[in-house]
Design an enzyme around this catalytic site. Structure first.
Site, PDB file in Angstrom:
ATOM      1  N   HIS A   1      41.398  26.599  45.351  1.00 14.49           N
ATOM      2  CA  HIS A   1      40.202  27.320  46.066  1.00 14.49           C
ATOM      3  C   HIS A   1      39.516  26.072  46.191  1.00 14.49           C
ATOM      4  O   HIS A   1      39.903  24.846  45.927  1.00 14.49           O
ATOM      5  CB  HIS A   1      39.575  27.589  43.799  1.00 14.49           C
ATOM      6  CG  HIS A   1      38.483  28.419  44.981  1.00 14.49           C
ATOM      7  ND1 HIS A   1      37.240  27.702  44.844  1.00 14.49           N
ATOM      8  CD2 HIS A   1      37.937  29.943  44.359  1.00 14.49           C
ATOM      9  CE1 HIS A   1      36.356  28.383  44.719  1.00 14.49           C
ATOM     10  NE2 HIS A   1      36.516  29.870  44.362  1.00 14.49           N
TER      11      HIS A   1
ATOM     12  N   GLU B   1      38.087  32.427  52.121  1.00 12.18           N
ATOM     13  CA  GLU B   1      36.531  31.972  51.412  1.00 12.18           C
ATOM     14  C   GLU B   1      35.576  31.065  52.238  1.00 12.18           C
ATOM     15  O   GLU B   1      36.255  29.419  51.661  1.00 12.18           O
ATOM     16  CB  GLU B   1      37.301  31.837  49.810  1.00 12.18           C
ATOM     17  CG  GLU B   1      37.544  32.485  49.548  1.00 12.18           C
ATOM     18  CD  GLU B   1      36.905  32.812  47.472  1.00 12.18           C
ATOM     19  OE1 GLU B   1      36.862  33.212  47.183  1.00 12.18           O
ATOM     20  OE2 GLU B   1      37.688  31.324  47.496  1.00 12.18           O
TER      21      GLU B   1
HETATM   22  C1  PEP Z   1      34.636  32.126  44.142  1.00 15.06           C
HETATM   23  O1  PEP Z   1      34.747  31.734  43.408  1.00 15.06           O
HETATM   24  O2  PEP Z   1      36.008  32.497  44.121  1.00 15.06           O
HETATM   25  C2  PEP Z   1      33.778  33.455  44.912  1.00 15.06           C
HETATM   26  C3  PEP Z   1      34.842  34.350  45.530  1.00 15.06           C
HETATM   27  O3  PEP Z   1      32.803  33.712  44.297  1.00 15.06           O
HETATM   28  P1  PEP Z   1      31.791  34.067  44.637  1.00 15.06           P
HETATM   29  O4  PEP Z   1      32.127  35.941  44.157  1.00 15.06           O
HETATM   30  O5  PEP Z   1      30.337  34.144  43.792  1.00 15.06           O
HETATM   31  O6  PEP Z   1      31.066  34.250  45.788  1.00 15.06           O
END
Ligand code: PEP
Length: 242
Positions: free
Chosen positions: A93, A161
């Protein structure tokens, strides 16, 4: 699959309320995992609550320590996570890459350690706003994906992400998500003889307004939800209606 990443939030009380609501209202279907990732100290507690329900909510950890630096005070091994009921683990992450300075070698070890213990890694990749602006997205992703050894690729889930979308309320546009997911899938097709397409889930400010369009895309195999997953009814709606 729909994944709730609670990050550093929660308490026993909040988890109990959340799991009670979700288990009563969610309609879990085969082939669409519902994965709950609470902070590590609540995994065992969550497992016992889930066992009391008839729902197949699955557990994931946000944390795994590899054997790179053994002995490690405070460390948690894959064996321990399996013992307390985890089937999944989030690795790489961006918050951990940035704040814990995780190296590629460490991440590679974590992935292998997870797989060796039958934990499915949810391996996070994504570019920063600066990298996006300077057209480095693909280069950055390739470097991050290179950490996955070829013999374990088919056992990993990739979570795209974009760092600039996490917790900012600024989700990526669907056309951009599709372009990146298809790039990741193609990359694996070209570099391995793995015939099945790899699963790529999207995370970054997913909420009630944008989940449908994202989930409905043929390039998106699931959602990784941070902030919005803390609300039991939001999470349940997103699962049931996606
Ligand atoms: C995350 O931390 O993996 C994430 C996707 O956070 P958010 O949905 O709050 O952007």
């Amino acid at each position: 699959m729909i994944i709730a990443n609670w990050k550093m939030n929660g308490s026993k009380e909040l988890i109990e309320v959340w799991l009670n609501f979700v288990s009563k209202n969610i309609k879990i279907i085969d082939g669409k995992d519902c994965i709950f990732c609470p902070p590590s100290c609540y995994i065992d507690f969550s497992k016992h609550l889930i066992e009391k329900t008839n729902q197949s909510i699955r557990l994931g950890s946000q944390e795994l320590d590899s054997l790179l630096s053994k002995p490690l005070t405070g460390g948690i091994t894959a064996e321990m996570l399996v013992e307390v009921g985890c089937s999944f683990v989030i690795i790489g992450h961006s918050e951990q890459r940035i704040h814990l300075n995780e190296s590629n070698e460490l991440l590679s070890n974590k992935l292998v350690s997870a797989i060796d213990n039958n934990l499915t890694p949810i391996y996070c990749v994504g570019e920063t706003a600066k990298q996006k602006k300077s057209n480095q997205t693909k280069e950055v992703l390739l470097e991050q994906l290179d950490v996955i050894q070829s013999q374990i690729i088919d056992k990993c889930i990739i979570a795209y992400e974009p760092v600039w979308a996490i917790g900012t309320g600024e989700s990526a546009e669907i056309s951009y998500i599709e372009e990146v997911h298809s790039f990741i899938k193609e990359e694996f097709k070209n570099t391995t003889d793995f015939s099945k397409e790899i699963s790529v889930v999207y995370g970054g400010s997913v909420n009630l307004e944008n989940y449908k369009e994202t989930y409905n895309s043929s390039q998106v195999d699931g959602l990784l939800i941070g902030g919005a997953s803390l609300n039991h009814s939001t999470f349940t709606k997103i699962y049931n209606m996606s």
